[in-house]
Design an enzyme around this catalytic site. Sequence first.
Site, PDB file in Angstrom:
ATOM      1  N   THR A   1     -19.897  69.339  -3.072  1.00  0.00           N
ATOM      2  CA  THR A   1     -20.380  68.800  -4.283  1.00  0.00           C
ATOM      3  C   THR A   1     -21.543  68.208  -4.161  1.00  0.00           C
ATOM      4  O   THR A   1     -22.321  67.415  -5.427  1.00  0.00           O
ATOM      5  CB  THR A   1     -19.355  67.694  -4.612  1.00  0.00           C
ATOM      6  OG1 THR A   1     -19.400  66.757  -3.279  1.00  0.00           O
ATOM      7  CG2 THR A   1     -17.865  68.117  -4.604  1.00  0.00           C
ATOM      8  N   LEU A   2     -22.480  67.958  -3.181  1.00  0.00           N
ATOM      9  CA  LEU A   2     -23.875  67.620  -3.069  1.00  0.00           C
ATOM     10  C   LEU A   2     -24.803  68.713  -3.632  1.00  0.00           C
ATOM     11  O   LEU A   2     -25.865  68.509  -3.864  1.00  0.00           O
ATOM     12  CB  LEU A   2     -24.260  67.303  -1.798  1.00  0.00           C
ATOM     13  CG  LEU A   2     -23.461  66.097  -1.034  1.00  0.00           C
ATOM     14  CD1 LEU A   2     -23.899  65.701   0.330  1.00  0.00           C
ATOM     15  CD2 LEU A   2     -23.703  64.522  -1.967  1.00  0.00           C
TER      16      LEU A   2
ATOM     17  N   GLU B   1     -19.653  60.241   2.406  1.00  0.00           N
ATOM     18  CA  GLU B   1     -18.691  61.123   2.879  1.00  0.00           C
ATOM     19  C   GLU B   1     -17.917  60.306   3.982  1.00  0.00           C
ATOM     20  O   GLU B   1     -16.906  61.049   4.478  1.00  0.00           O
ATOM     21  CB  GLU B   1     -19.403  62.106   3.527  1.00  0.00           C
ATOM     22  CG  GLU B   1     -20.484  62.748   2.612  1.00  0.00           C
ATOM     23  CD  GLU B   1     -19.773  63.488   1.330  1.00  0.00           C
ATOM     24  OE1 GLU B   1     -18.730  63.395   1.401  1.00  0.00           O
ATOM     25  OE2 GLU B   1     -20.729  63.979   0.600  1.00  0.00           O
TER      26      GLU B   1
HETATM   27  N1  PCA Z   1     -20.100  66.594   0.040  1.00  0.00           N
HETATM   28  C1  PCA Z   1     -20.698  67.437   1.241  1.00  0.00           C
HETATM   29  C2  PCA Z   1     -19.190  67.846   1.931  1.00  0.00           C
HETATM   30  C3  PCA Z   1     -18.401  68.203   1.233  1.00  0.00           C
HETATM   31  C4  PCA Z   1     -18.825  67.664  -0.128  1.00  0.00           C
HETATM   32  O1  PCA Z   1     -18.335  67.652  -1.267  1.00  0.00           O
HETATM   33  C5  PCA Z   1     -21.554  68.729   1.019  1.00  0.00           C
HETATM   34  O2  PCA Z   1     -21.658  68.953  -0.045  1.00  0.00           O
HETATM   35  O3  PCA Z   1     -21.799  69.337   1.932  1.00  0.00           O
END
Ligand code: PCA
Length: 165
Positions: free
Chosen positions: A12-13, A85
Amino acid sequence: MSGSHIIFSYGTLKQGERNEYVMKDPNNGTATFVGRGCTAKKYPLVVASQYGIPFLLLLEGQGSQVLGEVYEVDDSMLAFLDAFESHPDFYRREVATVLMTQDKNGEKLDPPQTKECWIYFLPKYKPEMLELQFLENYTSESKDHVPYDERYKRKEEARVTALPD
Ligand code: PCA
C-alpha cells in the site's frame, strides 16, 4: 536528510495505493523514488482478512518474484514506517535482494541492478494463508480480493486474522 536506507514496497505504500501519502508527507521525513523491480527470490504475496491487507510472507521459494518500488528514505521516514507497519511485532523489516529493472525515469536497466533492500515481511502467519492466491503484483482494486480498508489499523481483529495463535 540524515541517514540513508533503501526500502522496497510491494504493498500500500506504492504509487497510486492507499498509503502512498505516508511516503509523500514531509512531516514523516523524506522518501525518494529510485526505481522499480522485483525480489530476486520468490515469496508468497497474499491479500488477507476482511480488510484486504497485503502481506509478503517470509517464506523463500514459494510464490513469485514480487514486483514493487524502491525508495531511499532518511532516518526519520524509516522510524515512521517502522511504527506505521508495527515492526517488529506484526510486519518485520528484513533485508532481501531486489533486482531493479527500471530506473526512476522508467528507463530499462539491462542488466538489472541488484539492490539490498529493507522489506516489511510477515514472519509469522496462519498456515491457511498458504492456501490463498499468490500474487506477483499487489493492487488495491482487484477482482481477486476485497479492497484495502485502512480501518484495520484501529482494530486488533485484523492481526488476529493474520497471526498464528
Ligand atoms: N505496506 C508495506 C508493507 C505492506 C504494506 O501495505 C509496503 O507497501 O511494502
